[in-house]
Design an enzyme around this catalytic site. Structure first.
Site, PDB file in Angstrom:
ATOM      1  CG  HIS A  67      -2.315   9.075  -5.793  1.00 30.24           C
ATOM      2  ND1 HIS A  67      -1.912   8.549  -4.581  1.00 30.24           N
ATOM      3  CD2 HIS A  67      -3.266  10.001  -5.505  1.00 30.24           C
ATOM      4  CE1 HIS A  67      -2.581   9.150  -3.606  1.00 30.24           C
ATOM      5  NE2 HIS A  67      -3.409  10.039  -4.146  1.00 30.24           N
ATOM      6  CG  HIS A 108      -5.968   0.134  -0.153  1.00 29.60           C
ATOM      7  ND1 HIS A 108      -6.028   1.488   0.079  1.00 29.60           N
ATOM      8  CD2 HIS A 108      -6.412  -0.467   0.973  1.00 29.60           C
ATOM      9  CE1 HIS A 108      -6.485   1.692   1.310  1.00 29.60           C
ATOM     10  NE2 HIS A 108      -6.735   0.521   1.867  1.00 29.60           N
TER      11      HIS A 108
HETATM   12  P1  AMP Z   1      -7.367   0.508   4.887  1.00 25.16           P
HETATM   13  O1  AMP Z   1      -7.553   0.496   6.385  1.00 25.16           O
HETATM   14  O2  AMP Z   1      -8.463  -0.130   4.121  1.00 25.16           O
HETATM   15  O3  AMP Z   1      -7.040   1.895   4.383  1.00 25.16           O
HETATM   16  O4  AMP Z   1      -6.115  -0.427   4.608  1.00 25.16           O
HETATM   17  C1  AMP Z   1      -4.801  -0.010   4.723  1.00 25.16           C
HETATM   18  C2  AMP Z   1      -3.998  -1.246   4.942  1.00 25.16           C
HETATM   19  O5  AMP Z   1      -2.641  -0.956   4.687  1.00 25.16           O
HETATM   20  C3  AMP Z   1      -4.081  -1.783   6.369  1.00 25.16           C
HETATM   21  O6  AMP Z   1      -4.588  -3.116   6.340  1.00 25.16           O
HETATM   22  C4  AMP Z   1      -2.653  -1.717   6.861  1.00 25.16           C
HETATM   23  O7  AMP Z   1      -2.297  -2.790   7.701  1.00 25.16           O
HETATM   24  C5  AMP Z   1      -1.862  -1.730   5.566  1.00 25.16           C
HETATM   25  N1  AMP Z   1      -0.566  -1.099   5.639  1.00 25.16           N
HETATM   26  C6  AMP Z   1      -0.262   0.111   6.161  1.00 25.16           C
HETATM   27  N2  AMP Z   1       1.050   0.365   6.030  1.00 25.16           N
HETATM   28  C7  AMP Z   1       1.589  -0.709   5.393  1.00 25.16           C
HETATM   29  C8  AMP Z   1       2.909  -1.064   4.980  1.00 25.16           C
HETATM   30  N3  AMP Z   1       3.961  -0.240   5.161  1.00 25.16           N
HETATM   31  N4  AMP Z   1       3.089  -2.258   4.376  1.00 25.16           N
HETATM   32  C9  AMP Z   1       2.052  -3.100   4.194  1.00 25.16           C
HETATM   33  N5  AMP Z   1       0.783  -2.830   4.549  1.00 25.16           N
HETATM   34  C10 AMP Z   1       0.558  -1.653   5.157  1.00 25.16           C
HETATM   35 ZN    ZN Z   2      -0.593   7.084  -4.067  1.00 24.78          ZN
END
Ligand code: AMP
Ligand code: ZN
Length: 113
Positions: A46, A99
């Site tokens: 994390h 990420h």
């Molecule tokens: P960010 O907006 O850069 O923080 O990216 C977060 C990403 O996580 C977004 O593109 C979301 O669509 C994706 N996301 C959120 N929840 C999930 C989930 N449960 N499974 C897969 N992707 C997710």
């Molecule tokens: Zn985490």
């Protein structure tokens, strides 16, 4: 940290569609894809955001980009792709576990909006 969505996905407590995994990173399909191929790649440790990268944890970032090259081969992304990291509120970060988005299979506009 226990409330972290991506930590829960890594542990399998929340389901995801796995694209790639090794000792250091996990990659899964984005739930709201912004391109025909859209993976989210996370370190298994994390780390909140790019702002929290230090000499102690930066090896995870190298592992992320090693995974990018592996996923590119695995998924035949020979036409190219984009790797995106959103950091903080103005950067559009919505999940507080660092990420990298790997986007491919369409022509991606530059500069981004
Ligand atoms: P960010 O907006 O850069 O923080 O990216 C977060 C990403 O996580 C977004 O593109 C979301 O669509 C994706 N996301 C959120 N929840 C999930 C989930 N449960 N499974 C897969 N992707 C997710
Ligand atoms: Zn985490």
């Amino acid at each position: 940290m226990n409330d972290c969505l991506f930590c829960k996905i890594i542990k399998g407590e929340i389901p995801s569609t796995k694209i790639y995994e090794n000792e250091f990173v996990y990659a899964f399909a984005d739930i709201a894809p912004q391109a025909p191929f859209h993976a989210v790649i996370v370190p298994k440790e994390h780390i909140k955001s790019a702002d929290e990268i230090t000499t102690d944890n930066s090896h995870y970032i190298a592992k992320i980009f090693e995974a990018v090259a592996e996923i590119s081969k695995q998924e035949n992304l020979e036409n190219g792709y984009r790797v995106v990291n959103n950091c903080g509120e103005d950067g559009g970060q919505t999940v507080g576990h660092i990420h990298f988005h790997l986007l491919a299979r369409r022509n991606l506009a530059w500069p981004p909006g």
